[in-house]
Design a protein around this motif. Structure first.
Motif, PDB file in Angstrom:
ATOM      1  N   PHE A 148     -72.675  -6.375  -2.291  1.00 46.77           N
ATOM      2  CA  PHE A 148     -71.844  -6.419  -1.088  1.00 46.77           C
ATOM      3  C   PHE A 148     -70.383  -6.265  -1.484  1.00 46.77           C
ATOM      4  O   PHE A 148     -69.869  -7.010  -2.316  1.00 46.77           O
ATOM      5  N   ASN A 149     -69.705  -5.317  -0.845  1.00 47.21           N
ATOM      6  CA  ASN A 149     -68.324  -4.987  -1.174  1.00 47.21           C
ATOM      7  C   ASN A 149     -67.334  -5.867  -0.418  1.00 47.21           C
ATOM      8  O   ASN A 149     -67.708  -6.644   0.463  1.00 47.21           O
ATOM      9  N   GLY A 150     -66.050  -5.707  -0.752  1.00 51.86           N
ATOM     10  CA  GLY A 150     -64.994  -6.469  -0.110  1.00 51.86           C
ATOM     11  C   GLY A 150     -64.658  -5.948   1.276  1.00 51.86           C
ATOM     12  O   GLY A 150     -65.171  -4.911   1.723  1.00 51.86           O
ATOM     13  N   ILE A 151     -63.766  -6.634   1.952  1.00 49.55           N
ATOM     14  CA  ILE A 151     -63.428  -6.299   3.333  1.00 49.55           C
ATOM     15  C   ILE A 151     -62.820  -4.905   3.415  1.00 49.55           C
ATOM     16  O   ILE A 151     -61.937  -4.534   2.629  1.00 49.55           O
ATOM     17  N   GLY A 152     -63.324  -4.106   4.345  1.00 43.31           N
ATOM     18  CA  GLY A 152     -62.808  -2.768   4.577  1.00 43.31           C
ATOM     19  C   GLY A 152     -63.173  -1.755   3.519  1.00 43.31           C
ATOM     20  O   GLY A 152     -62.750  -0.598   3.595  1.00 43.31           O
ATOM     21  N   ALA A 153     -63.961  -2.147   2.517  1.00 45.22           N
ATOM     22  CA  ALA A 153     -64.234  -1.281   1.372  1.00 45.22           C
ATOM     23  C   ALA A 153     -65.508  -0.467   1.590  1.00 45.22           C
ATOM     24  O   ALA A 153     -66.588  -1.027   1.773  1.00 45.22           O
ATOM     25  N   MET A 166     -76.115 -12.719  10.998  1.00 42.35           N
ATOM     26  CA  MET A 166     -76.691 -11.541  11.641  1.00 42.35           C
ATOM     27  C   MET A 166     -76.696 -10.359  10.672  1.00 42.35           C
ATOM     28  O   MET A 166     -77.697  -9.641  10.536  1.00 42.35           O
ATOM     29  N   LEU A 167     -75.562 -10.165   9.986  1.00 37.16           N
ATOM     30  CA  LEU A 167     -75.473  -9.071   9.026  1.00 37.16           C
ATOM     31  C   LEU A 167     -76.466  -9.270   7.889  1.00 37.16           C
ATOM     32  O   LEU A 167     -77.105  -8.315   7.422  1.00 37.16           O
ATOM     33  N   ALA A 168     -76.632 -10.512   7.432  1.00 36.65           N
ATOM     34  CA  ALA A 168     -77.600 -10.797   6.373  1.00 36.65           C
ATOM     35  C   ALA A 168     -79.011 -10.410   6.814  1.00 36.65           C
ATOM     36  O   ALA A 168     -79.790  -9.862   6.020  1.00 36.65           O
ATOM     37  N   ARG A 169     -79.349 -10.660   8.071  1.00 38.76           N
ATOM     38  CA  ARG A 169     -80.686 -10.303   8.567  1.00 38.76           C
ATOM     39  C   ARG A 169     -80.869  -8.792   8.607  1.00 38.76           C
ATOM     40  O   ARG A 169     -81.920  -8.283   8.217  1.00 38.76           O
ATOM     41  N   TRP A 170     -79.845  -8.055   9.052  1.00 31.42           N
ATOM     42  CA  TRP A 170     -79.954  -6.591   9.059  1.00 31.42           C
ATOM     43  C   TRP A 170     -80.133  -6.058   7.640  1.00 31.42           C
ATOM     44  O   TRP A 170     -80.928  -5.149   7.400  1.00 31.42           O
ATOM     45  N   ILE A 171     -79.411  -6.647   6.697  1.00 31.70           N
ATOM     46  CA  ILE A 171     -79.490  -6.163   5.313  1.00 31.70           C
ATOM     47  C   ILE A 171     -80.835  -6.521   4.696  1.00 31.70           C
ATOM     48  O   ILE A 171     -81.381  -5.747   3.899  1.00 31.70           O
ATOM     49  N   ARG A 172     -81.383  -7.668   5.047  1.00 30.98           N
ATOM     50  CA  ARG A 172     -82.717  -7.997   4.554  1.00 30.98           C
ATOM     51  C   ARG A 172     -83.731  -6.969   5.034  1.00 30.98           C
ATOM     52  O   ARG A 172     -84.604  -6.510   4.271  1.00 30.98           O
ATOM     53  N   LYS A 173     -83.608  -6.527   6.287  1.00 34.44           N
ATOM     54  CA  LYS A 173     -84.510  -5.494   6.798  1.00 34.44           C
ATOM     55  C   LYS A 173     -84.248  -4.154   6.120  1.00 34.44           C
ATOM     56  O   LYS A 173     -85.184  -3.364   5.915  1.00 34.44           O
ATOM     57  N   LEU A 174     -82.996  -3.891   5.760  1.00 25.75           N
ATOM     58  CA  LEU A 174     -82.682  -2.686   5.004  1.00 25.75           C
ATOM     59  C   LEU A 174     -83.361  -2.737   3.637  1.00 25.75           C
ATOM     60  O   LEU A 174     -83.954  -1.738   3.188  1.00 25.75           O
ATOM     61  N   ALA A 175     -83.285  -3.877   2.954  1.00 25.38           N
ATOM     62  CA  ALA A 175     -83.953  -4.025   1.659  1.00 25.38           C
ATOM     63  C   ALA A 175     -85.460  -3.829   1.802  1.00 25.38           C
ATOM     64  O   ALA A 175     -86.115  -3.226   0.931  1.00 25.38           O
ATOM     65  N   ASP A 176     -86.029  -4.312   2.899  1.00 23.41           N
ATOM     66  CA  ASP A 176     -87.457  -4.126   3.148  1.00 23.41           C
ATOM     67  C   ASP A 176     -87.812  -2.640   3.218  1.00 23.41           C
ATOM     68  O   ASP A 176     -88.872  -2.221   2.728  1.00 23.41           O
ATOM     69  N   GLU A 202     -88.109  -9.429  -4.508  1.00 24.13           N
ATOM     70  CA  GLU A 202     -87.163 -10.294  -5.211  1.00 24.13           C
ATOM     71  C   GLU A 202     -86.017  -9.458  -5.755  1.00 24.13           C
ATOM     72  O   GLU A 202     -86.204  -8.310  -6.176  1.00 24.13           O
ATOM     73  N   MET A 203     -84.822 -10.053  -5.795  1.00 23.64           N
ATOM     74  CA  MET A 203     -83.647  -9.290  -6.204  1.00 23.64           C
ATOM     75  C   MET A 203     -82.567 -10.219  -6.722  1.00 23.64           C
ATOM     76  O   MET A 203     -82.575 -11.428  -6.475  1.00 23.64           O
ATOM     77  N   ASP A 204     -81.630  -9.639  -7.459  1.00 25.17           N
ATOM     78  CA  ASP A 204     -80.365 -10.293  -7.762  1.00 25.17           C
ATOM     79  C   ASP A 204     -79.369  -9.858  -6.698  1.00 25.17           C
ATOM     80  O   ASP A 204     -79.414  -8.716  -6.227  1.00 25.17           O
ATOM     81  N   VAL A 205     -78.453 -10.754  -6.327  1.00 22.90           N
ATOM     82  CA  VAL A 205     -77.474 -10.464  -5.272  1.00 22.90           C
ATOM     83  C   VAL A 205     -76.075 -10.685  -5.836  1.00 22.90           C
ATOM     84  O   VAL A 205     -75.798 -11.706  -6.461  1.00 22.90           O
ATOM     85  N   MET A 206     -75.206  -9.702  -5.571  1.00 21.33           N
ATOM     86  CA  MET A 206     -73.845  -9.738  -6.093  1.00 21.33           C
ATOM     87  C   MET A 206     -72.873  -9.388  -4.976  1.00 21.33           C
ATOM     88  O   MET A 206     -73.116  -8.459  -4.189  1.00 21.33           O
ATOM     89  N   GLY A 207     -71.773 -10.126  -4.885  1.00 18.79           N
ATOM     90  CA  GLY A 207     -70.772  -9.841  -3.875  1.00 18.79           C
ATOM     91  C   GLY A 207     -69.376 -10.065  -4.416  1.00 18.79           C
ATOM     92  O   GLY A 207     -69.155 -10.931  -5.267  1.00 18.79           O
ATOM     93  N   LEU A 213     -70.652 -13.038   2.112  1.00 14.30           N
ATOM     94  CA  LEU A 213     -71.908 -12.500   2.631  1.00 14.30           C
ATOM     95  C   LEU A 213     -73.050 -12.730   1.648  1.00 14.30           C
ATOM     96  O   LEU A 213     -74.182 -13.041   2.054  1.00 14.30           O
ATOM     97  N   ALA A 214     -72.768 -12.600   0.350  1.00 15.98           N
ATOM     98  CA  ALA A 214     -73.800 -12.840  -0.660  1.00 15.98           C
ATOM     99  C   ALA A 214     -74.301 -14.283  -0.609  1.00 15.98           C
ATOM    100  O   ALA A 214     -75.505 -14.542  -0.739  1.00 15.98           O
TER     101      ALA A 214
END
Length: 279
Positions: free
Chosen positions: A39-44, A83-93, A99-104, A111-112
């Protein structure tokens, strides 16, 4: 800008009526590490993270433009981190990532933490760069924060070059890897929605539930997110270690990429060895 050895597959995905532009680096082989979600920084926009493919050549990697950033359309209404975390979880699906490593980094570090809380059975390790626990953060220098709010940092390359050190507390050449040339200005409403998502948010009510091994990386010259915030995270996370990059500013992930990749890879090796020994 240096030639990338690994380039991602880029697709536009529909998630619950939300359009997300995603970048995916596939990897195959018996020795591949767990997938990495970034997950990137704001506006990035996600182009700023395209160096990740070369930093971690043995990893499947997934990142994205959040709504209103890069080439992902802005949402009709504001959203919250959960809400964004839920959308991204569905994207990962969609990409078959379990299972994954998460970095932000920075805003993406918040968000991470939210993602790791909501889906902690799927997050093996957490890497937090130049970020905070939320609204309880120790603020940065006013001069840097005021320039952060100036949208010219996205639209005026000369402004970015002139103010790079004051913005990010890092004296490295901002053009050395084409960082400025890859900037895409966010949608003004999308940028506002990112600010609103962070407003009032804090990980402290749930941070003790983040029991996965965690690495907090901070720069001691960061003028936007001071080092004290890393100490707060390191104290609050149950299984954390803090690494301070001496002379590193807010963008050490870009300006000190090789060094940062080595720190993170060392963390991966350490935790994998500990897990194997425990088994």
């Amino acid at each position: 800008m240096p030639q990338l050895l690994r380039t991602p597959d880029i697709k536009v995905q529909d998630i619950d009526g939300i359009t997300l532009r995603a970048a995916h680096w596939p990897v195959r082989g018996a020795h591949a590490g767990p997938p990495l979600l970034f997950f990137n920084g704001i506006g990035a926009n996600m182009e700023l993270a395209f160096g990740l493919g070369d930093m971690f050549p043995d990893r499947e990697i997934l990142t994205l433009d959040v709504p209103g950033v890069g080439l992902s359309p802005v949402t009709q209404w504001p959203y919250r981190h959960w809400m964004l975390a839920r959308w991204i979880r569905k994207l990962a699906d969609l990409y078959g990532i379990g299972e994954m490593d998460v970095m932000g980094v920075s805003w993406g570090g918040a968000l991470a933490q939210q993602f790791a809380f909501q889906y902690r059975t799927r997050v093996r390790r957490l890497i937090l760069c130049a970020t905070t626990a939320g609204m309880t953060m120790v603020p940065g220098r006013p001069a840097s924060l005021s320039k952060m709010a100036d949208t010219r940092r996205y639209t005026d390359p000369d402004f970015m070059r002139e103010n790079f050190a004051q913005l990010y507390g890092d004296m490295a050449d901002p053009s050395s890897d084409g960082h400025i040339e890859r900037l895409l200005p966010p949608d003004p409403k999308g940028y506002l929605y990112q600010l609103l998502a962070f407003a009032g948010w804090s990980s402290l009510p749930f941070i003790r539930f983040l029991k996965m091994p965690s690495l907090v990386i901070m720069g001691d010259a960061d003028s936007i997110v001071p080092l004290a915030n890393g100490h707060i995270l390191n104290f609050a996370l149950p299984d954390a270690r803090l690494h301070v990059i001496e002379g590193g500013g807010h963008l050490f992930l870009v300006t000190r990429a090789a060094e940062t990749a080595g720190i993170i890879q060392g963390f991966f090796n350490e935790t994998e060895s500990a897990a194997a020994h425990a088994a």
